[in-house]
Scaffold this motif. Sequence first.
Motif, PDB file in Angstrom:
ATOM      1  N   ARG A  13      34.024  33.613 -36.701  1.00 53.89           N
ATOM      2  CA  ARG A  13      33.748  33.334 -35.334  1.00 53.89           C
ATOM      3  C   ARG A  13      35.009  32.134 -35.095  1.00 53.89           C
ATOM      4  O   ARG A  13      35.647  31.378 -35.609  1.00 53.89           O
ATOM      5  N   THR A  14      35.179  32.653 -33.301  1.00 56.54           N
ATOM      6  CA  THR A  14      36.461  32.031 -33.316  1.00 56.54           C
ATOM      7  C   THR A  14      35.581  30.636 -32.041  1.00 56.54           C
ATOM      8  O   THR A  14      34.227  30.402 -32.470  1.00 56.54           O
ATOM      9  N   GLY A  15      36.562  29.296 -31.982  1.00 59.80           N
ATOM     10  CA  GLY A  15      35.403  28.290 -31.256  1.00 59.80           C
ATOM     11  C   GLY A  15      34.761  29.072 -30.049  1.00 59.80           C
ATOM     12  O   GLY A  15      33.744  27.987 -29.884  1.00 59.80           O
ATOM     13  N   ARG A  16      35.433  29.480 -29.418  1.00 61.95           N
ATOM     14  CA  ARG A  16      34.764  30.157 -27.839  1.00 61.95           C
ATOM     15  C   ARG A  16      33.332  30.366 -28.644  1.00 61.95           C
ATOM     16  O   ARG A  16      32.465  31.174 -27.547  1.00 61.95           O
ATOM     17  N   VAL A  50      30.702  26.292 -20.970  1.00 65.16           N
ATOM     18  CA  VAL A  50      31.385  26.422 -22.170  1.00 65.16           C
ATOM     19  C   VAL A  50      32.866  25.880 -22.389  1.00 65.16           C
ATOM     20  O   VAL A  50      32.954  25.581 -22.216  1.00 65.16           O
ATOM     21  N   ASP A  51      33.214  26.644 -21.098  1.00 69.10           N
ATOM     22  CA  ASP A  51      34.610  26.082 -20.821  1.00 69.10           C
ATOM     23  C   ASP A  51      35.172  24.449 -20.225  1.00 69.10           C
ATOM     24  O   ASP A  51      35.731  24.010 -20.625  1.00 69.10           O
ATOM     25  N   GLU A  52      33.448  24.309 -19.597  1.00 67.47           N
ATOM     26  CA  GLU A  52      33.646  22.843 -19.269  1.00 67.47           C
ATOM     27  C   GLU A  52      33.455  22.018 -20.421  1.00 67.47           C
ATOM     28  O   GLU A  52      33.984  20.733 -20.373  1.00 67.47           O
ATOM     29  N   MET A  53      33.402  22.314 -21.602  1.00 68.12           N
ATOM     30  CA  MET A  53      33.039  21.200 -22.990  1.00 68.12           C
ATOM     31  C   MET A  53      34.054  21.141 -24.026  1.00 68.12           C
ATOM     32  O   MET A  53      34.740  20.737 -24.569  1.00 68.12           O
ATOM     33  N   LEU A  54      34.792  22.408 -23.616  1.00 67.67           N
ATOM     34  CA  LEU A  54      36.220  22.819 -24.803  1.00 67.67           C
ATOM     35  C   LEU A  54      37.056  22.106 -23.126  1.00 67.67           C
ATOM     36  O   LEU A  54      37.922  20.882 -24.452  1.00 67.67           O
ATOM     37  N   ALA A  55      37.040  21.546 -22.245  1.00 69.46           N
ATOM     38  CA  ALA A  55      37.799  20.864 -21.624  1.00 69.46           C
ATOM     39  C   ALA A  55      37.872  19.382 -21.574  1.00 69.46           C
ATOM     40  O   ALA A  55      38.907  18.995 -22.112  1.00 69.46           O
ATOM     41  N   LEU A  56      36.257  19.450 -22.314  1.00 70.50           N
ATOM     42  CA  LEU A  56      35.857  17.841 -22.024  1.00 70.50           C
ATOM     43  C   LEU A  56      36.927  17.326 -23.204  1.00 70.50           C
ATOM     44  O   LEU A  56      37.727  16.273 -23.676  1.00 70.50           O
ATOM     45  N   VAL A  57      36.638  18.182 -24.757  1.00 67.96           N
ATOM     46  CA  VAL A  57      37.191  17.910 -25.955  1.00 67.96           C
ATOM     47  C   VAL A  57      38.708  18.408 -26.258  1.00 67.96           C
ATOM     48  O   VAL A  57      39.247  17.970 -27.195  1.00 67.96           O
ATOM     49  N   LEU A 101      40.280  20.842 -26.878  1.00 64.29           N
ATOM     50  CA  LEU A 101      40.638  22.299 -27.556  1.00 64.29           C
ATOM     51  C   LEU A 101      41.475  23.490 -26.086  1.00 64.29           C
ATOM     52  O   LEU A 101      40.777  23.205 -24.788  1.00 64.29           O
ATOM     53  N   THR A 102      42.485  23.996 -26.127  1.00 60.85           N
ATOM     54  CA  THR A 102      42.579  24.919 -25.158  1.00 60.85           C
ATOM     55  C   THR A 102      42.056  26.169 -24.881  1.00 60.85           C
ATOM     56  O   THR A 102      41.995  26.190 -26.539  1.00 60.85           O
ATOM     57  N   ASP A 103      43.420  26.867 -24.043  1.00 59.96           N
ATOM     58  CA  ASP A 103      42.622  28.375 -24.487  1.00 59.96           C
ATOM     59  C   ASP A 103      42.686  28.979 -25.598  1.00 59.96           C
ATOM     60  O   ASP A 103      42.087  29.844 -26.492  1.00 59.96           O
ATOM     61  N   ASP A 104      44.141  28.863 -26.029  1.00 61.47           N
ATOM     62  CA  ASP A 104      44.598  28.811 -27.397  1.00 61.47           C
ATOM     63  C   ASP A 104      43.849  28.543 -28.649  1.00 61.47           C
ATOM     64  O   ASP A 104      43.243  30.061 -29.240  1.00 61.47           O
ATOM     65  N   GLU A 105      43.779  27.582 -28.604  1.00 63.81           N
ATOM     66  CA  GLU A 105      42.592  26.948 -29.650  1.00 63.81           C
ATOM     67  C   GLU A 105      41.559  27.768 -29.676  1.00 63.81           C
ATOM     68  O   GLU A 105      40.813  27.908 -31.087  1.00 63.81           O
ATOM     69  N   ALA A 106      40.806  28.138 -28.959  1.00 70.04           N
ATOM     70  CA  ALA A 106      39.367  28.012 -28.161  1.00 70.04           C
ATOM     71  C   ALA A 106      39.338  29.929 -29.102  1.00 70.04           C
ATOM     72  O   ALA A 106      38.437  30.489 -29.575  1.00 70.04           O
ATOM     73  N   LYS A 107      40.384  30.467 -28.547  1.00 76.16           N
ATOM     74  CA  LYS A 107      40.444  31.910 -29.588  1.00 76.16           C
ATOM     75  C   LYS A 107      40.582  31.480 -30.800  1.00 76.16           C
ATOM     76  O   LYS A 107      40.720  32.918 -31.686  1.00 76.16           O
TER      77      LYS A 107
END
Length: 326
Positions: free
Chosen positions: A91-94, A111-118, A120-126
Amino acid sequence: MVPMITVDHLTKTYGQFRAVDDVSFVCQQGRVTGFLGPNGAGKTTTMRVMVGLTPPTSGRVTIGGLDYGSIPNAGRHVGVLLDASAQHGGRTGREILSLGALSMGLPSSRVDEMLALVGLTDDEAKRRLRNYSLGMKQRLGIAHALLGDPEVLILDEPANGLDPAGIRWMRGLLKGYADRGGTVLLSSHLLNEVELIADEMILIGNGRIVAQGDKRSLLARAQGSATALVMSLDNAALQAELARRGHLVEAMGDGLKVNVAPEEVGRAALAAEIVLTDLRAGGAGLEDLFLELTSASAREGTGAVPPPPPPPPHAPSPVPTPGGHA
């Protein structure tokens, strides 16, 4: 202060091996509690009991007065990070965060809020979890723990895999969380890192609590009788003044070591009109106390007891789901 986590005479045995031995402590609201001990000392077992993954042999743990399993939609109240790798590697991070948000009834925007908080970029989340570095897994795990905006965080070795900048970021994040009224239980075998953030520290060795208290009380225990290290513009005159007051003084490097509390050295210097350039508490530090009290359970020791075998394959994941956190 309000005790949000209460551990009451908790014991967990595996056959003849006593992983946790009559452990009791509380974690207060608005404070970071450091849970410290060598690898294999009982930290993770205690935390697994807290979140319902391991049944206790005796004793009880409550969070907000309830057993973890009795908390409705637990992820909205308790954020957990026990093993950052305990998610499906395909599974991807997202996707991992999205499934958590869905199980907790949260909007996808969270989900977007938490990715930004920690960070993790969009590419990394994928990317798929199997392609994450340990540090990225830790950041994703922290994002999952915070996803439900819980009142309590239970984090096992969250600094693992983080670089120095990441560790500093994590300290600021958790300190800010506690300052806003959250409760943090943070386990680690790295005393120096926890010392910078924890309001309260609990030291465990061989499954038993060997010391607990705030930094000041533990330092007092470590140092025993008060001592001070001092440097001045006239060390000879300061030594004479301190000796005149009946204090034992010895040279140490470019300064002096005195068998009295630092404030007494300051008073003596003021009376003698001597300018101090450095003054600090001497004696043993927290690291010395930590090593002394937990040495019997350190894995470097020759008599260390091996940990219990891992749970069978059908056992629940180390991360509570649904409502739990990776």
